[in-house]
Write an enzyme that holds these catalytic residues in place. Structure first.
Site, PDB file in Angstrom:
ATOM      1  N   ARG A   9      -0.039   3.964   3.299  1.00  0.00           N
ATOM      2  CA  ARG A   9       0.775   4.989   3.940  1.00  0.00           C
ATOM      3  C   ARG A   9      -0.038   5.664   5.024  1.00  0.00           C
ATOM      4  O   ARG A   9      -1.194   6.007   4.828  1.00  0.00           O
ATOM      5  CB  ARG A   9       1.241   6.058   2.947  1.00  0.00           C
ATOM      6  CG  ARG A   9       2.199   7.069   3.594  1.00  0.00           C
ATOM      7  CD  ARG A   9       2.436   8.275   2.729  1.00  0.00           C
ATOM      8  NE  ARG A   9       1.229   9.047   2.490  1.00  0.00           N
ATOM      9  CZ  ARG A   9       0.658   9.879   3.378  1.00  0.00           C
ATOM     10  NH1 ARG A   9       1.172  10.037   4.582  1.00  0.00           N
ATOM     11  NH2 ARG A   9      -0.437  10.540   3.071  1.00  0.00           N
ATOM     12  N   VAL A  10       0.587   5.803   6.184  1.00  0.00           N
ATOM     13  CA  VAL A  10       0.050   6.621   7.265  1.00  0.00           C
ATOM     14  C   VAL A  10       1.133   7.629   7.632  1.00  0.00           C
ATOM     15  O   VAL A  10       2.310   7.413   7.364  1.00  0.00           O
ATOM     16  CB  VAL A  10      -0.374   5.788   8.503  1.00  0.00           C
ATOM     17  CG1 VAL A  10      -1.595   4.935   8.196  1.00  0.00           C
ATOM     18  CG2 VAL A  10       0.760   4.920   9.009  1.00  0.00           C
ATOM     19  N   SER A  11       0.728   8.727   8.247  1.00  0.00           N
ATOM     20  CA  SER A  11       1.674   9.811   8.515  1.00  0.00           C
ATOM     21  C   SER A  11       2.572   9.572   9.716  1.00  0.00           C
ATOM     22  O   SER A  11       3.662  10.110   9.793  1.00  0.00           O
ATOM     23  CB  SER A  11       0.919  11.123   8.697  1.00  0.00           C
ATOM     24  OG  SER A  11       0.232  11.430   7.506  1.00  0.00           O
ATOM     25  N   THR A  12       2.097   8.786  10.675  1.00  0.00           N
ATOM     26  CA  THR A  12       2.898   8.563  11.877  1.00  0.00           C
ATOM     27  C   THR A  12       2.951   7.080  12.228  1.00  0.00           C
ATOM     28  O   THR A  12       2.082   6.307  11.826  1.00  0.00           O
ATOM     29  CB  THR A  12       2.326   9.318  13.096  1.00  0.00           C
ATOM     30  OG1 THR A  12       1.038   8.782  13.409  1.00  0.00           O
ATOM     31  CG2 THR A  12       2.201  10.813  12.830  1.00  0.00           C
ATOM     32  N   GLN A  15      -0.232   5.591  13.910  1.00  0.00           N
ATOM     33  CA  GLN A  15      -1.488   5.418  13.189  1.00  0.00           C
ATOM     34  C   GLN A  15      -1.669   3.980  12.730  1.00  0.00           C
ATOM     35  O   GLN A  15      -0.721   3.280  12.407  1.00  0.00           O
ATOM     36  CB  GLN A  15      -1.554   6.367  11.992  1.00  0.00           C
ATOM     37  CG  GLN A  15      -1.784   7.798  12.403  1.00  0.00           C
ATOM     38  CD  GLN A  15      -1.839   8.722  11.192  1.00  0.00           C
ATOM     39  OE1 GLN A  15      -0.981   8.667  10.334  1.00  0.00           O
ATOM     40  NE2 GLN A  15      -2.850   9.560  11.162  1.00  0.00           N
TER      41      GLN A  15
END
Length: 187
Positions: A9-12, A15
């Site tokens: 998982r990345v926030s954006t 990324q």
């Protein structure tokens, strides 16, 4: 047949996910590009539905799985209840269905709390920075994605909110908000 499953998982969207779980042999990888503030993540939900007894879920670090303690503890317990092992690489922690380690559970809770605190502090600093920038006239918010002058023109021509929304391919609530904004500028 058990599988090694990766969760990334990345926030954006911008990324890069490459550094997470690099070099680990995985049968399947689920990747979310969204906030970890809650469990409402499409790939996480799909992964949870497909997990089978004997599988192992591999995650780079605790903050990739959850950013609040409640969700983190619930997820770990749900994995264990399904007979699924969970491995966090950065913290070097593994949770298996057949083991209960009080010290490891304490560490999970503490680290989860630290990540939750870290997120809260980041959001607080962000709000403070925006407030200061607004006060100094440097923050104007996100650029407008809707042409307010075109909406005003169509409203003056007597077109309905729904027709304007359809023509500009925007929601009626967006047209209503723009109408309200336009009216407040002229009063």
């Amino acid at each position: 047949m058990s599988q090694d499953i990766g969760y990334i998982r990345v926030s954006t969207v911008e990324q890069n996910t490459a550094r997470q779980l690099e070099g680990i042999a995985l049968d399947k990888v689920y990747t979310d590009k969204c906030s970890g503030k809650d469990r409402n993540r499409p790939q996480l939900q799909i992964m949870l539905e497909h997990l089978r007894t004997g599988d192992t879920v591999h995650v780079h670090d605790i903050s990739r799985m959850a950013r609040n303690v409640g969700d983190l503890l619930e997820l770990v317990e749900s994995f264990k209840a399904k007979g699924v092992a969970l491995k966090f690489y950065k913290e070097n922690m593994t949770f298996t269905p057949d083991t209960n380690d009080a010290m490891q559970d304490l560490m999970l809770t503490m680290l989860g709390g630290i990540y939750q605190f870290e997120r809260s502090m980041m959001l607080e600093r962000q709000r403070e920075g925006i407030a200061i920038a607004k006060k100094e006239g440097k923050y104007k918010g996100r650029p407008q994605s809707v042409d307010r002058s075109r909406i005003a023109e169509l409203l003056r021509d007597g077109m309905s909110i729904r027709k304007i929304a359809g023509q500009l391919k925007i929601s009626p609530s967006t047209v209503q908000a723009a109408k309200k904004e336009i009216a407040s500028r002229h009063s």
